[in-house]
Design a protein around this motif. Sequence first.
Motif, PDB file in Angstrom:
ATOM      1  N   GLN A   1       0.837  -1.198   0.000  1.00 54.52           N
ATOM      2  CA  GLN A   1       0.000   0.000   0.000  1.00 54.52           C
ATOM      3  C   GLN A   1       0.873   1.249   0.000  1.00 54.52           C
ATOM      4  O   GLN A   1       0.533   2.260  -0.642  1.00 54.52           O
ATOM      5  CB  GLN A   1      -0.921  -0.010   1.227  1.00 54.52           C
ATOM      6  N   GLU A   2       1.985   1.203   0.717  1.00 54.90           N
ATOM      7  CA  GLU A   2       2.892   2.351   0.770  1.00 54.90           C
ATOM      8  C   GLU A   2       3.507   2.619  -0.605  1.00 54.90           C
ATOM      9  O   GLU A   2       3.641   3.778  -1.022  1.00 54.90           O
ATOM     10  CB  GLU A   2       3.989   2.109   1.805  1.00 54.90           C
ATOM     11  N   GLU A  15       2.188   1.848  -3.474  1.00 54.09           N
ATOM     12  CA  GLU A  15       1.142   2.367  -4.351  1.00 54.09           C
ATOM     13  C   GLU A  15       0.846   3.833  -4.057  1.00 54.09           C
ATOM     14  O   GLU A  15       0.664   4.635  -4.978  1.00 54.09           O
ATOM     15  CB  GLU A  15      -0.141   1.533  -4.211  1.00 54.09           C
ATOM     16  N   ARG A  16       0.802   4.193  -2.798  1.00 53.99           N
ATOM     17  CA  ARG A  16       0.518   5.584  -2.439  1.00 53.99           C
ATOM     18  C   ARG A  16       1.627   6.501  -2.963  1.00 53.99           C
ATOM     19  O   ARG A  16       1.344   7.576  -3.514  1.00 53.99           O
ATOM     20  CB  ARG A  16       0.377   5.719  -0.921  1.00 53.99           C
ATOM     21  N   GLU A  17       2.872   6.056  -2.819  1.00 54.83           N
ATOM     22  CA  GLU A  17       3.973   6.879  -3.315  1.00 54.83           C
ATOM     23  C   GLU A  17       3.950   6.968  -4.837  1.00 54.83           C
ATOM     24  O   GLU A  17       4.179   8.041  -5.412  1.00 54.83           O
ATOM     25  CB  GLU A  17       5.321   6.315  -2.849  1.00 54.83           C
ATOM     26  N   ASP A  32       1.332   6.736  -6.737  1.00 47.53           N
ATOM     27  CA  ASP A  32       0.222   7.620  -7.082  1.00 47.53           C
ATOM     28  C   ASP A  32       0.631   9.082  -6.911  1.00 47.53           C
ATOM     29  O   ASP A  32       0.342   9.931  -7.772  1.00 47.53           O
ATOM     30  CB  ASP A  32      -0.999   7.329  -6.207  1.00 47.53           C
ATOM     31  N   HIS A  33       1.297   9.376  -5.804  1.00 47.96           N
ATOM     32  CA  HIS A  33       1.712  10.751  -5.515  1.00 47.96           C
ATOM     33  C   HIS A  33       2.724  11.243  -6.556  1.00 47.96           C
ATOM     34  O   HIS A  33       2.528  12.308  -7.169  1.00 47.96           O
ATOM     35  CB  HIS A  33       2.322  10.822  -4.115  1.00 47.96           C
ATOM     36  N   ARG A  57      -7.283   4.373  -3.234  1.00 44.71           N
ATOM     37  CA  ARG A  57      -6.344   5.242  -3.951  1.00 44.71           C
ATOM     38  C   ARG A  57      -7.090   6.226  -4.842  1.00 44.71           C
ATOM     39  O   ARG A  57      -6.645   7.357  -5.036  1.00 44.71           O
ATOM     40  CB  ARG A  57      -5.359   4.386  -4.756  1.00 44.71           C
ATOM     41  N   TYR A 100      -8.018   9.005  -2.590  1.00 43.43           N
ATOM     42  CA  TYR A 100      -6.835   9.827  -2.292  1.00 43.43           C
ATOM     43  C   TYR A 100      -6.513  10.753  -3.464  1.00 43.43           C
ATOM     44  O   TYR A 100      -6.268  11.956  -3.283  1.00 43.43           O
ATOM     45  CB  TYR A 100      -5.645   8.928  -1.970  1.00 43.43           C
TER      46      TYR A 100
END
Length: 478
Positions: free
Chosen positions: A193-194, A196-198, A200-201, A249, A252
Amino acid sequence: MRFPLAIFPALLAAVLLVLAPAVTARADLFGGKMTLRDENKMGHDFDQIIRAQQNMVGDTYITDYVAGVVARVVTGKRPMPFHVKSAVIANPLINAFAIPGGYIYVFTGLIQSVTTESQLAGVIAHELAHVSQRHVVSRIEKQKKITLLSTAGMLAGLLLGVAGGGGNAAQAGQALVLGSQGVATAAMLHYSQEDEREADHVGLNSLVKAGYNPEGLPQTFQIMLKNKWYDNSSNMPSYLSTHPGTEDRITYLNDRIARMPKSFLERKDDNTRLNRVQVLIRARMSPANTALAYWDDKEESEYKPMDYVGRGITLERLKRIDEAQAAFEKALSLAKDDPLVVREAGIFFFKAGQADRAAALLQKAAIMDKDDAMALFYLARLQAEAKQYAEAARNMRKVNELVPEDWEVHQHLGMILGESGDTFGGNLHLAYAGVYSMRLGKAREYMQRARDLAQTQEQKDRVRELEDTIKARAEIRK
């Protein structure tokens, strides 16, 4: 230059047997740390495996379009530690992936599913963020003891969707890399998840900097989820199986986008090239009856010249030649100076046995777009049939430069050179045809003939290069 849709689960086995030993050795040598040089080597080796096992699109009209989108996204990611290289895989699954070293692969199914270029660019930006942030490499480095199986499992796991689309084949692939010893864990087969979040960002930032509408990224994820919810066929987005937490996501991303300047959300795409590429993919790579149903359901008053082209390609696949010709004649009457329309009409008339009509059209298309591999490919074949070997060889060599690992191009070039009297060149390229079609026995047979014919030092060097290529491909098959 064909576009088959078969999928090769053997990719996973190839990764296990070929890539992992090199990665393991380098990682152990440097105490678990990998350099950019290591990543480049890993990417190059992985690329060779993928090209040997997957069906790569050779139509430069399609691949150049994707490369252009990738290059534009990269402008928003500078500095990028790698020279990014893109390729298109002929596969109906909604998928894309990138690997260390800056290699990115886009499936035709993904291209077909999007409605705007920003949506396609969004996935590309996300994937390149995984590379620039070194997510795969970091996972390898975090293992105190990097083993053959765990390294291959991490890398191959990212491609489970590629090999099987989340179905039985994917489960078989997972069993292949994990079942016998169980060294790697299932958690290592997915981005966290981390991660993917990075991605995405970072991906969203590069998408905006490249001038795209940021809404493209969450919109593509929504398209994938829609397919997951409503489509139980083989076209279900395998992308989702290796990229967890998609719904969260999307929330987010939408929250971030809501805080962006309104002007970013008002950006408009020119989707002309995308739509033309989608016509080629639908007409040539989708099931013919499905493709024809698409054009049957479309009001003819809404047809553009490329719709008649797509309909014509589809009808030709269904052996409805008279109807196909009528569609191409209509397309030419509306857009006689459109290079793509002219090219596709030329290819049709080539297949229909109307050599004179085909030659005129293909010659015109090649003049209008000198780097169109498909136009040159069929033009060279016509010239060879007319025994115009010098012209045929020149044009087929140009195709070979544009699409260097297409076995059919090497096959035709080898035959052209052989018929023209260049027996060394003919055997050399027939050997390469064997290499890139993975018929290594034939490749060695023609290589030996080329070796026997080699007289100059340059020819001998070319045989040695061929031998090295055959050895590398043989390793992939082990």
